[in-house]
Design an enzyme around this catalytic site. Structure first.
Site, PDB file in Angstrom:
ATOM      1  N   LYS A  62     -10.178  13.759  30.109  1.00 23.13           N
ATOM      2  CA  LYS A  62     -11.040  13.987  28.944  1.00 23.13           C
ATOM      3  C   LYS A  62     -10.788  12.937  27.888  1.00 23.13           C
ATOM      4  O   LYS A  62      -9.642  12.453  27.758  1.00 23.13           O
ATOM      5  CB  LYS A  62     -10.654  15.331  28.306  1.00 23.13           C
ATOM      6  N   TYR A 139      -9.880  -3.563  16.496  1.00 23.20           N
ATOM      7  CA  TYR A 139      -8.812  -2.825  17.193  1.00 23.20           C
ATOM      8  C   TYR A 139      -7.614  -2.645  16.246  1.00 23.20           C
ATOM      9  O   TYR A 139      -7.111  -1.529  16.051  1.00 23.20           O
ATOM     10  CB  TYR A 139      -8.387  -3.593  18.457  1.00 23.20           C
ATOM     11  N   LYS A 171      -5.333  -3.492  33.782  1.00 18.80           N
ATOM     12  CA  LYS A 171      -5.895  -3.952  32.511  1.00 18.80           C
ATOM     13  C   LYS A 171      -6.663  -5.271  32.662  1.00 18.80           C
ATOM     14  O   LYS A 171      -7.306  -5.725  31.727  1.00 18.80           O
ATOM     15  CB  LYS A 171      -4.782  -4.112  31.466  1.00 18.80           C
TER      16      LYS A 171
HETATM   17  N1  LIG Z   1       0.343  -3.271  25.912  1.00 14.55           N
HETATM   18  C1  LIG Z   1       0.650  -3.775  24.733  1.00 14.55           C
HETATM   19  O1  LIG Z   1       1.095  -4.946  24.628  1.00 14.55           O
HETATM   20  C2  LIG Z   1       0.470  -2.959  23.476  1.00 14.55           C
HETATM   21  C3  LIG Z   1       0.822  -3.549  22.251  1.00 14.55           C
HETATM   22  C4  LIG Z   1       0.653  -2.810  21.099  1.00 14.55           C
HETATM   23  C5  LIG Z   1       0.182  -1.517  21.140  1.00 14.55           C
HETATM   24  N2  LIG Z   1      -0.166  -0.971  22.345  1.00 14.55           N
HETATM   25  C6  LIG Z   1      -0.661   0.411  22.339  1.00 14.55           C
HETATM   26  O2  LIG Z   1       0.012   1.151  23.341  1.00 14.55           O
HETATM   27  C7  LIG Z   1      -0.857   2.139  23.879  1.00 14.55           C
HETATM   28  C8  LIG Z   1      -0.913   2.010  25.393  1.00 14.55           C
HETATM   29  O3  LIG Z   1      -1.465   0.744  25.717  1.00 14.55           O
HETATM   30  P1  LIG Z   1      -1.484   0.181  27.200  1.00 14.55           P
HETATM   31  O4  LIG Z   1      -1.101  -1.247  27.141  1.00 14.55           O
HETATM   32  O5  LIG Z   1      -0.743   1.092  28.082  1.00 14.55           O
HETATM   33  O6  LIG Z   1      -3.045   0.193  27.520  1.00 14.55           O
HETATM   34  P2  LIG Z   1      -3.881   0.934  28.669  1.00 14.55           P
HETATM   35  O7  LIG Z   1      -5.303   0.516  28.460  1.00 14.55           O
HETATM   36  O8  LIG Z   1      -3.291   0.666  29.996  1.00 14.55           O
HETATM   37  O9  LIG Z   1      -3.690   2.467  28.313  1.00 14.55           O
HETATM   38  C9  LIG Z   1      -4.530   3.196  27.465  1.00 14.55           C
HETATM   39  C10 LIG Z   1      -4.911   4.480  28.191  1.00 14.55           C
HETATM   40  O10 LIG Z   1      -5.649   5.300  27.290  1.00 14.55           O
HETATM   41  C11 LIG Z   1      -6.803   5.809  27.953  1.00 14.55           C
HETATM   42  N3  LIG Z   1      -7.773   6.062  26.891  1.00 14.55           N
HETATM   43  C12 LIG Z   1      -8.335   5.183  26.051  1.00 14.55           C
HETATM   44  N4  LIG Z   1      -9.061   5.812  25.115  1.00 14.55           N
HETATM   45  C13 LIG Z   1      -8.976   7.142  25.405  1.00 14.55           C
HETATM   46  C14 LIG Z   1      -9.486   8.307  24.788  1.00 14.55           C
HETATM   47  N5  LIG Z   1     -10.240   8.257  23.671  1.00 14.55           N
HETATM   48  N6  LIG Z   1      -9.200   9.500  25.329  1.00 14.55           N
HETATM   49  C15 LIG Z   1      -8.428   9.601  26.448  1.00 14.55           C
HETATM   50  N7  LIG Z   1      -7.897   8.520  27.067  1.00 14.55           N
HETATM   51  C16 LIG Z   1      -8.173   7.310  26.528  1.00 14.55           C
HETATM   52  C17 LIG Z   1      -7.193   4.739  28.943  1.00 14.55           C
HETATM   53  O11 LIG Z   1      -7.949   5.236  30.012  1.00 14.55           O
HETATM   54  C18 LIG Z   1      -5.814   4.244  29.391  1.00 14.55           C
HETATM   55  O12 LIG Z   1      -5.328   4.973  30.475  1.00 14.55           O
HETATM   56  C19 LIG Z   1      -2.197   1.946  23.192  1.00 14.55           C
HETATM   57  O13 LIG Z   1      -2.298   2.842  22.111  1.00 14.55           O
HETATM   58  C20 LIG Z   1      -2.128   0.527  22.693  1.00 14.55           C
HETATM   59  O14 LIG Z   1      -2.971   0.306  21.580  1.00 14.55           O
HETATM   60  C21 LIG Z   1      -0.017  -1.661  23.511  1.00 14.55           C
END
Ligand SMILES: NC(=O)c1ccc[n+]([C@@H]2O[C@H](COP(=O)([O-])OP(=O)(O)OC[C@H]3O[C@@H](n4cnc5c(N)ncnc54)[C@H](O)[C@@H]3O)[C@@H](O)[C@H]2O)c1
Length: 311
Positions: A62, A139, A171
Site C-alpha cells: 500500500k 526531493y 534502483k
Molecule cells: N540511498 C541513499 O543514498 C539515501 C540517501 C539519503 C536518504 N535516503 C532515504 O532512505 C530511504 C530509503 O531509500 P532507498 O535508497 O532504500 O530507496 P528505495 O527506492 O530502494 O526504497 C524506497 C522504498 O519505498 C517505497 N515507497 C516509495 N514511496 C512509497 C509510499 N508512498 N508508500 C509506500 N511505499 C513507498 C518504494 O517502493 C521502495 O521500496 C528513503 O527515504 C530515502 O529518501 C537514501
C-alpha cells in the site's frame, strides 16, 4: 554519553521495506530481535520483492499515505519515499513523501524516519545537523518538510549520506555511483564520471547505515542525526577501489557534467551521532567496496581474502 539502551521492541512497522536500505534493515531487525513481529508497508513503486528473500514478517502493499491500521506499534521506521531525485513532479514528490510520513506519525511512541544529506544542498562545507537546509530539488525539499513536522512530534531523523551496498540493483539509474561504475567496469567498459573525477562525496556502506538507524531507535533523542562515513571521497577514489576489488585496471572516461545544480561535495560531521548514539562507521570506502564486491560475487580472488571491517 549515549543514552541507555531500550528493551527489544515487539511490534515494528517498517515503511519502504522492499527498498534498498529498508530491506537490509528488515533482515537485520529479524536477526537481532527474532521474536519481533515486523510489518512492512511498501507499494513497490521502486522496491522489489527479491530484496526480501528470507524475511519472515507481514507485507502490506500500500501507499503509506493510505495506511491506517487498527493496531499500534512499539516503533515505526519510516523509509518509504520517492528516491529518484530526477522525478520533478512537485505535487507527487511533496504529497507522497510528506503525507506518507504524516500517516505513520502517531502509530508508535518512537518514530525513526529517513532524512537526507540532500537537505544541505550545494555547499563546500562539512555538514553538521545545525547547518540550515538549502534544498536544491523537490526531493530534498520534501525531506526538509519531514524534518520540520518531525520536530512537533518528537520523531528521530537519520540523515543518510550517499549509501551503497547489497540490494540496491532495483534502483537502476538511481542506484549508487559505486554500483553503476561497478556494472560498467564488470562489462569491460571504462568507468564514465564527470570531469575530472575529483567531486567528493560521503559514501557510506549500508551495513553502517543499518547500524546507525538501529542505534537511533535504541538511544536517539528527538532531532536529526547525520549517518555517513564522516569522510568525503572522490569518484577517482571509487574507481581505484573498484579496480582493486574487481581485479581490473580500467582508466576513467571523463565527460562534462550536464547539470546546473549538482552536489559536488558532501561530508557528514558525525560528532552528534558519535556522542549521543555511540555511532562509529566500521567500513571505509575500500573495505565497504571489497565487502560489496564479495556479496555481488564479483570480487577478484586476491581481493576477496582481505575483506574485514575495522572491528
Ligand atoms: N540511498 C541513499 O543514498 C539515501 C540517501 C539519503 C536518504 N535516503 C532515504 O532512505 C530511504 C530509503 O531509500 P532507498 O535508497 O532504500 O530507496 P528505495 O527506492 O530502494 O526504497 C524506497 C522504498 O519505498 C517505497 N515507497 C516509495 N514511496 C512509497 C509510499 N508512498 N508508500 C509506500 N511505499 C513507498 C518504494 O517502493 C521502495 O521500496 C528513503 O527515504 C530515502 O529518501 C537514501
Amino acid at each position: 554519553m549515549p543514552a541507555k539502551k531500550k528493551s527489544a521492541p515487539d511490534r515494528i512497522l517498517l515503511t519502504g521495506g522492499a527498498g534498498f536500505i529498508g530491506s537490509n534493515l528488515a533482515l537485520e531487525i529479524e536477526r537481532r530481535w527474532p521474536s519481533a513481529r515486523v510489518t512492512i508497508v511498501d507499494d513497490f513503486r521502486s522496491g522489489d520483492f527479491r530484496n526480501l528473500t528470507g524475511f519472515r514478517g507481514d507485507v502490506v502493499a500500500k501507499n503509506a499515505v493510505d495506511y491506517a491500521p487498527r493496531a499500534t506499534f512499539d516503533i515505526v521506521f519510516h523509509l518509504a519515499s520517492i528516491t529518484d531525485t530526477t522525478v520533478h513532479d512537485q505535487r507527487l514528490q511533496v504529497h507522497d513523501n510528506v503525507e506518507g510520513f504524516r500517516a505513520v506519525l502517531g502509530l508508535a511512541p518512537r518514530v525513526v524516519y529517513a532524512s537526507s544529506a540532500a537537505t544541505y544542498g550545494i555547499t563546500d562545507e562539512r555538514m553538521s545537523e545545525t547547518t540550515p537546509p538549502r534544498p536544491a530539488n523537490v526531493y530534498a525539499f520534501s525531506k526538509v518538510v519531514l524534518d520540520n513536522i518531525a520536530r512537533e512530534h518528537g520523531a528521530i531523523g537519520v540523515r543518510y549520506f550517499n549509501v551503497y551496498g547489497p540490494r540496491e540493483a532495483h534502483k537502476k539509474a538511481a542506484a549508487s555511483m559505486i554500483y553503476q561504475l561497478a556494472v560498467q567496469m564488470r562489462s569491460g567498459r571504462r568507468p564514465r564520471v564527470f570531469k575530472h573525477g575529483e567531486q567528493k562525496r560521503d559514501f557510506v556502506y549500508v551495513k553502517d547505515v543499518v547500524t546507525g538507524t538501529l542505534l537511533a531507535a535504541e538511544r536517539g533523542r528527538p532531532g536529526v542525526y547525520n549517518i555517513g562515513s564522516g569522510l568525503a571521497r572522490s569518484f577517482n577514489d571509487i574507481i581505484a577501489a573498484l579496480n582493486s576489488a574487481l581485479g581490473l585496471s580500467l582508466d576513467p572516461d571523463y565527460f562534462d557534467c550536464p547539470y546546473d545544480f549538482y552536489q559536488t561535495f558532501t561530508e557528514a560531521d558525525l560528532a552528534k551521532a558519535q556522542r549521543e548514539l555511540g555511532y562509529e562507521p566500521r567500513f571505509d570506502l575500500e573495505t565497504g567496496i571489497r565487502d560489496y564486491a564479495k556479496w555481488l560475487g564479483w570480487a577478484a580472488a586476491r581481493a576477496g581474502r582481505e575483506v574485514d571491517a575495522k572491528k
